[in-house]
Design a protein around this motif. Sequence first.
Motif, PDB file in Angstrom:
ATOM      1  N   ASP A 110      27.625 -78.602   3.675  1.00  0.00           N
ATOM      2  CA  ASP A 110      27.920 -77.414   4.475  1.00  0.00           C
ATOM      3  C   ASP A 110      29.396 -77.356   4.867  1.00  0.00           C
ATOM      4  N   GLY A 111      30.026 -76.213   4.601  1.00  0.00           N
ATOM      5  CA  GLY A 111      31.411 -75.988   4.987  1.00  0.00           C
ATOM      6  C   GLY A 111      32.446 -76.622   4.087  1.00  0.00           C
ATOM      7  N   ARG A 112      32.022 -77.339   3.052  1.00  0.00           N
ATOM      8  CA  ARG A 112      32.974 -78.027   2.176  1.00  0.00           C
ATOM      9  C   ARG A 112      33.421 -77.145   1.014  1.00  0.00           C
ATOM     10  N   THR A 113      34.548 -77.531   0.439  1.00  0.00           N
ATOM     11  CA  THR A 113      34.937 -77.041  -0.880  1.00  0.00           C
ATOM     12  C   THR A 113      34.424 -78.060  -1.882  1.00  0.00           C
ATOM     13  N   VAL A 114      33.507 -77.639  -2.732  1.00  0.00           N
ATOM     14  CA  VAL A 114      32.914 -78.541  -3.725  1.00  0.00           C
ATOM     15  C   VAL A 114      33.462 -78.190  -5.099  1.00  0.00           C
ATOM     16  N   THR A 123      28.451 -71.363 -22.727  1.00  0.00           N
ATOM     17  CA  THR A 123      27.842 -70.081 -22.352  1.00  0.00           C
ATOM     18  C   THR A 123      27.943 -69.801 -20.854  1.00  0.00           C
ATOM     19  N   GLY A 124      28.066 -70.853 -20.047  1.00  0.00           N
ATOM     20  CA  GLY A 124      28.081 -70.711 -18.596  1.00  0.00           C
ATOM     21  C   GLY A 124      26.734 -71.002 -17.955  1.00  0.00           C
ATOM     22  N   ARG A 125      25.708 -71.233 -18.760  1.00  0.00           N
ATOM     23  CA  ARG A 125      24.362 -71.435 -18.207  1.00  0.00           C
ATOM     24  C   ARG A 125      24.215 -72.776 -17.491  1.00  0.00           C
ATOM     25  N   THR A 126      24.910 -73.787 -17.958  1.00  0.00           N
ATOM     26  CA  THR A 126      24.881 -75.083 -17.262  1.00  0.00           C
ATOM     27  C   THR A 126      25.473 -74.939 -15.864  1.00  0.00           C
ATOM     28  N   VAL A 127      26.586 -74.235 -15.772  1.00  0.00           N
ATOM     29  CA  VAL A 127      27.247 -74.057 -14.476  1.00  0.00           C
ATOM     30  C   VAL A 127      26.376 -73.231 -13.540  1.00  0.00           C
ATOM     31  N   ARG A 128      25.768 -72.168 -14.050  1.00  0.00           N
ATOM     32  CA  ARG A 128      24.869 -71.365 -13.216  1.00  0.00           C
ATOM     33  C   ARG A 128      23.747 -72.232 -12.661  1.00  0.00           C
ATOM     34  N   ALA A 129      23.163 -73.063 -13.517  1.00  0.00           N
ATOM     35  CA  ALA A 129      22.085 -73.954 -13.078  1.00  0.00           C
ATOM     36  C   ALA A 129      22.597 -74.955 -12.046  1.00  0.00           C
ATOM     37  N   ALA A 130      23.818 -75.454 -12.238  1.00  0.00           N
ATOM     38  CA  ALA A 130      24.392 -76.414 -11.290  1.00  0.00           C
ATOM     39  C   ALA A 130      24.622 -75.782  -9.921  1.00  0.00           C
ATOM     40  N   ILE A 131      25.063 -74.535  -9.904  1.00  0.00           N
ATOM     41  CA  ILE A 131      25.265 -73.839  -8.628  1.00  0.00           C
ATOM     42  C   ILE A 131      23.935 -73.650  -7.915  1.00  0.00           C
ATOM     43  N   ASP A 132      22.907 -73.271  -8.669  1.00  0.00           N
ATOM     44  CA  ASP A 132      21.568 -73.135  -8.079  1.00  0.00           C
ATOM     45  C   ASP A 132      21.116 -74.464  -7.473  1.00  0.00           C
ATOM     46  N   ALA A 133      21.294 -75.551  -8.227  1.00  0.00           N
ATOM     47  CA  ALA A 133      20.877 -76.871  -7.750  1.00  0.00           C
ATOM     48  C   ALA A 133      21.681 -77.275  -6.517  1.00  0.00           C
ATOM     49  N   VAL A 143      32.875 -73.053  -3.906  1.00  0.00           N
ATOM     50  CA  VAL A 143      32.566 -73.865  -5.088  1.00  0.00           C
ATOM     51  C   VAL A 143      33.609 -73.560  -6.150  1.00  0.00           C
ATOM     52  N   GLN A 144      34.247 -74.608  -6.646  1.00  0.00           N
ATOM     53  CA  GLN A 144      35.216 -74.486  -7.734  1.00  0.00           C
ATOM     54  C   GLN A 144      34.677 -75.232  -8.950  1.00  0.00           C
ATOM     55  N   LEU A 145      35.244 -74.919 -10.108  1.00  0.00           N
ATOM     56  CA  LEU A 145      34.768 -75.525 -11.354  1.00  0.00           C
ATOM     57  C   LEU A 145      35.924 -76.148 -12.116  1.00  0.00           C
TER      58      LEU A 145
END
Length: 198
Positions: A110-114, A123-133, A143-145
């Motif tokens: 909570d409140g962090r920059t991750v 495709t971006g699907r791994t990242v989408r799943a990671a954000i959901d998780a 959230v940065q990547l």
Amino acid sequence: MLTAKDKVVLDRDDLRRTLVRIAHEIVEKNPQPATDGARSPSRANHLALVGIHTRGAVLGERLHALVGELTGSEVPFGDLDISFYRDDVNDRQPGAEPVVHASHLDFDLDGRTVVLVDDVLFTGRTVRAAIDALFDYGRPERVQLAVLVDRGHRELPIRPDYVGKNLPTSREERVYVRVEELDEVDEVTIATTVETRR
């Protein structure tokens, strides 16, 4: 194993230099909160790194060490398994069971920059799943990547904040990131045929 059709695009030294550059960019983009005399910062140690299994977690550990050296502070690090969050598991290997790893997020999000860390952005699907998780564990402020390789062909509107190498590829080609911890070699290659991962 390298074959005649594999082209090395990053060797061990290249990979090391690339991670050092990404670490510097992360620190520059996320300055630590200033302290006011004896008072604590408003968001103490607000930055955290989270690697996406499997090779993203290995690269995340390396970036974690580099960021720690640059900041002189202990930045939290975790790793995340996204096997059950993917929407394309059966598309990748029909009938195959996903390989599941444990997630380790032993700090408050909570409140962090991750900064999410992955090896290849496709495709971006791994990242989408990671954000959901990630949001199942808490609510980061930002959230940065960070990715070692961006090979294009996005299917979702996802863009990395930190890129080691932009690598234009065709859909028929495959990008392989190999790391010493798992593959006994540090390199990134492009292949025209699919290899079997150990």
